[in-house]
Design a protein around this motif. Sequence first.
Motif, PDB file in Angstrom:
ATOM      1  N   TYR A  81      49.838 -31.791  22.851  1.00 21.30           N
ATOM      2  CA  TYR A  81      49.635 -30.980  24.180  1.00 21.30           C
ATOM      3  C   TYR A  81      49.449 -32.177  25.452  1.00 21.30           C
ATOM      4  O   TYR A  81      48.597 -33.226  25.261  1.00 21.30           O
ATOM      5  N   CYS A 173      59.156 -25.753  25.847  1.00 25.54           N
ATOM      6  CA  CYS A 173      58.774 -24.082  25.180  1.00 25.54           C
ATOM      7  C   CYS A 173      57.325 -24.250  23.902  1.00 25.54           C
ATOM      8  O   CYS A 173      56.342 -23.324  24.057  1.00 25.54           O
ATOM      9  N   PHE A 174      57.339 -25.284  23.282  1.00 23.67           N
ATOM     10  CA  PHE A 174      56.975 -24.940  22.412  1.00 23.67           C
ATOM     11  C   PHE A 174      55.692 -25.237  23.235  1.00 23.67           C
ATOM     12  O   PHE A 174      54.343 -24.944  22.214  1.00 23.67           O
ATOM     13  N   ARG A 175      55.509 -26.239  24.171  1.00 25.10           N
ATOM     14  CA  ARG A 175      53.934 -26.565  25.170  1.00 25.10           C
ATOM     15  C   ARG A 175      52.999 -25.319  25.451  1.00 25.10           C
ATOM     16  O   ARG A 175      52.112 -25.113  25.977  1.00 25.10           O
ATOM     17  N   TRP A 176      53.767 -24.094  26.161  1.00 26.54           N
ATOM     18  CA  TRP A 176      53.377 -22.893  26.034  1.00 26.54           C
ATOM     19  C   TRP A 176      52.953 -21.858  25.136  1.00 26.54           C
ATOM     20  O   TRP A 176      52.005 -20.894  25.277  1.00 26.54           O
ATOM     21  N   ILE A 177      53.102 -22.094  23.960  1.00 29.44           N
ATOM     22  CA  ILE A 177      52.293 -21.546  22.732  1.00 29.44           C
ATOM     23  C   ILE A 177      50.937 -21.886  21.992  1.00 29.44           C
ATOM     24  O   ILE A 177      50.451 -23.608  22.892  1.00 29.44           O
ATOM     25  N   HIS A 178      50.143 -20.927  22.771  1.00 29.23           N
ATOM     26  CA  HIS A 178      48.375 -21.567  22.552  1.00 29.23           C
ATOM     27  C   HIS A 178      48.403 -22.529  21.176  1.00 29.23           C
ATOM     28  O   HIS A 178      49.035 -22.042  20.330  1.00 29.23           O
ATOM     29  N   VAL A 181      47.778 -20.915  17.628  1.00 27.72           N
ATOM     30  CA  VAL A 181      49.013 -20.206  17.399  1.00 27.72           C
ATOM     31  C   VAL A 181      50.408 -20.992  16.982  1.00 27.72           C
ATOM     32  O   VAL A 181      51.143 -21.680  15.616  1.00 27.72           O
ATOM     33  N   GLY A 182      50.859 -22.075  17.996  1.00 31.34           N
ATOM     34  CA  GLY A 182      51.342 -23.387  17.154  1.00 31.34           C
ATOM     35  C   GLY A 182      51.733 -23.789  16.497  1.00 31.34           C
ATOM     36  O   GLY A 182      51.668 -24.284  15.560  1.00 31.34           O
ATOM     37  N   LEU A 185      51.460 -22.626  12.851  1.00 37.51           N
ATOM     38  CA  LEU A 185      52.866 -22.158  12.726  1.00 37.51           C
ATOM     39  C   LEU A 185      53.153 -23.161  12.667  1.00 37.51           C
ATOM     40  O   LEU A 185      54.385 -23.227  11.195  1.00 37.51           O
TER      41      LEU A 185
END
Length: 274
Positions: A81, A173-178, A181-182, A185
């Motif tokens: 990130y 898009c993945f950067r917007w997942i905390h 969580v990201g 997962l």
Amino acid sequence: MHKMICANNYKRQSTVMTIFDHMQVPEGKKIYFSSDNHLGAPTAALSKPREMKFLRWLQMAQKDAAAIFLLGDLFDFWFEYKTVVPKGQVRVLGKLAEIKDSGIPIYFFVGNHDLWMSGYFEEELGIPVFHEPKEFEFNGKRFLIGHGDGKGPGDKGYKRMKKVFTNPFFQWCFRWIHPDVGVRLARYLSVKNKLISGDEDAQFLGEEKEWLAQYCRRKLESRHYDYFIFGHRHLFMEIKLSSNSTYYNLGDWITQYRYATFDGKNVCLQKFEE
């Protein structure tokens, strides 16, 4: 040959070329190659003994290394990130920084598990990061070095997934997942999903069918290399491509603890035994 052996060198063909880096290995020094540590998998606790063993290998290599090449999948998952990197393996990062600061060059090639590197190693550790195989020349011998994912006629499942992984929109898009969580997962899928891992063919296919060996043979059609050194396959192997060209795969640091060295004359595949 599909075995551990030190390879004799052969006189290379003279060709006008552009090499990423030239190096003369000093007497008594070696270049070290390692790949596929997958630190953090399957859990942080189970990965810790392997991490400590790798640290001891780095400590050993530091004594006589002219350079160290890490050929990808050092981490089982890595995503940068803008202001955050994944938690864990801080001792490895610290040791790499110490080795680099001591004057020993380190080169890092991303693998399919840590391909989302975008500046942290360069900025914080001073270690160059490569996303494709690169040419090097050591003591007049020409090497092609890389991780090996997505090369050759096989690895079809991963090739499909890599198009998604390297897509800028998907990364955005993945950067917007905390991260809590990201990262959790992604680490779960990294361990469980063989399609994402690119490990669908985790057995020796034969010298003629090994797809990285086929990739190397095709490269030889347009340019001579004395040595090809790759990881990714998790198989410790040496395949003679011609009378003066050899492909090596480094195996892994999950169960095999394998690596290679070049002392200026010979490439030697070895096992780390304490």
